[in-house]
Each structure stands twice: as C-alpha cells, then as structure tokens.
Design an enzyme around this catalytic site. Structure first.
Site, PDB file in Angstrom:
ATOM      1  N   SER A 108      14.860  38.150  56.752  1.00 19.95           N
ATOM      2  CA  SER A 108      14.256  37.425  55.631  1.00 19.95           C
ATOM      3  C   SER A 108      14.330  35.934  55.908  1.00 19.95           C
ATOM      4  O   SER A 108      15.262  35.460  56.563  1.00 19.95           O
ATOM      5  CB  SER A 108      15.004  37.751  54.335  1.00 19.95           C
ATOM      6  OG  SER A 108      14.673  36.828  53.315  1.00 19.95           O
ATOM      7  N   SER A 109      13.364  35.197  55.371  1.00 22.89           N
ATOM      8  CA  SER A 109      13.365  33.743  55.564  1.00 22.89           C
ATOM      9  C   SER A 109      14.533  33.062  54.867  1.00 22.89           C
ATOM     10  O   SER A 109      14.810  31.890  55.121  1.00 22.89           O
ATOM     11  CB  SER A 109      12.044  33.148  55.058  1.00 22.89           C
ATOM     12  OG  SER A 109      11.871  33.425  53.677  1.00 22.89           O
ATOM     13  N   CYS A 110      15.259  33.785  54.004  1.00 24.16           N
ATOM     14  CA  CYS A 110      16.412  33.185  53.333  1.00 24.16           C
ATOM     15  C   CYS A 110      17.567  32.933  54.293  1.00 24.16           C
ATOM     16  O   CYS A 110      18.564  32.317  53.918  1.00 24.16           O
ATOM     17  CB  CYS A 110      16.878  34.049  52.165  1.00 24.16           C
ATOM     18  SG  CYS A 110      17.723  35.559  52.654  1.00 24.16           S
ATOM     19  N   TYR A 137      23.272  37.790  50.878  1.00 27.21           N
ATOM     20  CA  TYR A 137      22.202  38.535  51.563  1.00 27.21           C
ATOM     21  C   TYR A 137      21.851  37.859  52.884  1.00 27.21           C
ATOM     22  O   TYR A 137      21.689  38.519  53.919  1.00 27.21           O
ATOM     23  CB  TYR A 137      20.983  38.602  50.653  1.00 27.21           C
ATOM     24  CG  TYR A 137      19.809  39.364  51.209  1.00 27.21           C
ATOM     25  CD1 TYR A 137      19.842  40.753  51.303  1.00 27.21           C
ATOM     26  CD2 TYR A 137      18.652  38.708  51.618  1.00 27.21           C
ATOM     27  CE1 TYR A 137      18.766  41.462  51.801  1.00 27.21           C
ATOM     28  CE2 TYR A 137      17.564  39.409  52.112  1.00 27.21           C
ATOM     29  CZ  TYR A 137      17.627  40.788  52.197  1.00 27.21           C
ATOM     30  OH  TYR A 137      16.563  41.491  52.704  1.00 27.21           O
ATOM     31  N   LYS A 141      21.996  39.321  56.825  1.00 28.81           N
ATOM     32  CA  LYS A 141      20.829  39.352  57.708  1.00 28.81           C
ATOM     33  C   LYS A 141      21.055  38.544  58.988  1.00 28.81           C
ATOM     34  O   LYS A 141      20.613  38.935  60.075  1.00 28.81           O
ATOM     35  CB  LYS A 141      19.596  38.829  56.957  1.00 28.81           C
ATOM     36  CG  LYS A 141      19.073  39.794  55.905  1.00 28.81           C
ATOM     37  CD  LYS A 141      18.637  41.115  56.538  1.00 28.81           C
ATOM     38  CE  LYS A 141      18.017  42.067  55.550  1.00 28.81           C
ATOM     39  NZ  LYS A 141      17.607  43.337  56.182  1.00 28.81           N
ATOM     40  N   HIS A 180      11.515  40.554  42.834  1.00 32.56           N
ATOM     41  CA  HIS A 180      11.201  39.220  43.329  1.00 32.56           C
ATOM     42  C   HIS A 180      10.123  38.576  42.452  1.00 32.56           C
ATOM     43  O   HIS A 180       9.543  39.220  41.584  1.00 32.56           O
ATOM     44  CB  HIS A 180      10.735  39.294  44.788  1.00 32.56           C
ATOM     45  CG  HIS A 180      11.844  39.616  45.736  1.00 32.56           C
ATOM     46  ND1 HIS A 180      12.013  40.867  46.284  1.00 32.56           N
ATOM     47  CD2 HIS A 180      12.838  38.839  46.235  1.00 32.56           C
ATOM     48  CE1 HIS A 180      13.076  40.847  47.076  1.00 32.56           C
ATOM     49  NE2 HIS A 180      13.590  39.647  47.073  1.00 32.56           N
TER      50      HIS A 180
END
Length: 313
Positions: A108-110, A137, A141, A180
């Site tokens: 994920s881009s987070c 999270y 990742k 989301h």
C-alpha cells in the site's frame, strides 16, 4: 508465466484478489488455486505450511490482508499489525521453503513517509516518519516487502512487490465505518439520495489530495509485473493524477445523482495531507492505467447496487 502454470492467489475473495483472478482468467491462465479463509487460515503457520507442501504453487499473488479506513486503523492498531505481519510472513516463508518460482507481494502507498516529497518515488521508503493514523498497517506492509527483498539477496529468489495507491472497484468494502474513503462516500450518498436527506456531512475539511486507481487496472499491472519485472525495489501502482477529497465527494455525488448540501466536520482527522505516487517506473516498464476516475466510480456504483449485502461487511 506459462498458461498452465500453477498459480495461487491469496485473498481471492477480496477486492484485489478477485480482480487478479479475473485478469488471469481473461488472459487464459487455467490453473488458478484459491482457498477461502475457512479452508485456509493464513495466520496459522501450520495450515499455511501444509497447504504449500501439498499444492506446491509455482507463482503466488499475495493479495490477502486485513484492511480498513482511518477509523478501523485507529481502533485496532495491534490487530492490524499482528494479523498482517504474521499472514504475510507465513505465506512468503512457505512459498520460499517449497520452491515457489516467483511471488508478488501487494502492499500500500501508506508505507511511504507522511511528509514524503511529492510525487512519492519508490526510493523514499523509510526516509522519515509514517502517518500515525495507519502506522501499524504500514509497518506490517514494509516488513513484507523487506522480507521479499532479503530473500532475494540471501537466497536468490525472484520475489517482487507492488505498492498501489488508493484502490476502488468491484468487491469493495462499503461498511459504514470500516471502509475506505471512496466506497464510504458511495454508500453515504446513495443512502442520502434514497432517504432524500437535505445534506451529507463528510470528515475533515476536504483539503487532502488523493489518487485513486481502479482495481482491475491494478490487476492488469500485477500480472504484467509477474511476467516482465524482477528487482528488489517495489513498483508503485497508480495513475499519477490527484484531486482533493472535496472534489472527490462532489464527483461521487454527481455520479450517484445526489443534489443536497455537502457539509464538513473539521473536528474529524484529515489523514495524510497529500499522497501522490510517482508512477514513472511502471510507465518505463511499458504499463499505464486505463480507467478514468468518473468511469470507475460509475462502475463501482453499479457493482454496489447489484450486491447490496456487501455494504454490511
């Protein structure tokens, strides 16, 4: 990948996993392995090891994850970190032990720093602190993609990772508090229209900038990368385009046909101010997205209307 190669898609019932299965089937891949959560609990090491020892998949798409929006992440920090970390470690490790030819890890881009230079290049990973609202999270990742990298370095595996921007599309989660932003808006405006509500209140002030990628476009990239990319560095998946949350809400309202007032609750968090991915790496490899946002929202709304029970997840 040979068209008859044994391919395991972990998380095939989720939004990303189901899209990958659709894309593989569209391209003529015939030997796709799937397991439901009841059939295989990926957080149980013994079950995962037994599955890989029996099935010996040649390729693995690791799309299974515990996911959610700002509320879900804030309410279950420990759960998000533990479940995701143990799940991905079990799958990646068992794939390696059983001679999997190639694995693709979905992140994920987070994972990128809260105040990373925009647009965010793959190389900005771990250069400064993370956004606190989804730190647990993100750390899980990051661990998954780093484990793939370290296996490549130590054992010569061909494990890759792809980091998508905000995703939406068929099989999304429309839960009223644990979804989301885009699916949450679809549900909220749909219900407001159905109930003839005069206004809808959204979180924050509408100023954060976000990028959105239709999930079938991501699936297309995932299969493309499995066939055309090897490397330790992750690959960003996005459109390279952004809009404010305020603009997004107006677009969702337009697609759904809601004409009431949109209000903003500035006491609620905005999240990261801006999250735009640099997609030049994927572009240089020969890939680009296909679905524009308004078209994708319309397709998502059609899916929502066809599958009302999905809103109760």
């Amino acid at each position: 990948m040979d068209k008859n190669a044994k391919i395991y898609v972990a998380g095939h019932r989720g939004m990303v996993g189901s899209a990958i299965v659709r894309e593989l089937q569209r391209l003529g891949y015939m030997n796709i392995i799937t397991r439901t959560h009841k059939e295989l609990d990926l957080t149980r090491q013994d079950e995962v090891e037994e599955f890989f020892a029996q099935e010996k998949p040649e390729y693995v798409f690791l799309a299974a994850a515990k996911v959610g929006g700002i509320v879900a992440n804030q309410e279950a920090l420990a759960d998000f970190m533990y479940d995701n970390m143990i799940l991905e470690m079990n799958v990646i490790h068992s794939a390696w032990k059983n001679g999997c030819r190639k694995l693709e890890f979905l992140g994920s881009s987070c994972i990128y720093p809260r105040m990373a230079p925009q647009p965010m290049k793959e190389s900005c990973l771990l250069t400064s602190e993370l956004e606190k609202t989804n730190e647990a999270y993100a750390l899980a990742k990051i661990s998954g993609l780093k484990y793939c990298e370290f296996l490549n370095r130590q054992y010569g595996t061909d494990y890759i990772s792809v980091m998508p921007t905000n995703l939406y599309g068929p099989n999304d989660n429309y839960h009223p508090t644990h979804s989301h932003v885009l699916p949450a808006l679809i549900r909220r405006f749909h219900e407001a229209k159905a109930s003839s509500l005069p206004s809808v209140t959204c979180w924050g002030d509408g100023s954060p900038l976000r990028e959105f990628l239709y999930v079938d476009d991501l699936a297309n990239l995932c299969v493309f990368l499995m066939n055309h990319y090897s490397g330790n560095e992750t690959v960003n998946a996005g459109t390279g385009k952004e809009l404010t949350i305020r603009e997004l809400t107006e677009l969702v309202a337009k697609v759904i046909g809601y004409t009431g007032e949109i209000k903003w609750d500035t006491a609620k968090p905005n999240g990261t101010p801006r999250k735009l991915l640099d997609v030049s790496k994927a572009t240089a490899l020969g890939w680009t997205y296909k679905t524009e946002l308004e078209d994708g929202i319309r397709l998502s709304y059609e899916d929502f209307l066809k599958n009302p029970m999905r809103a109760e997840r």
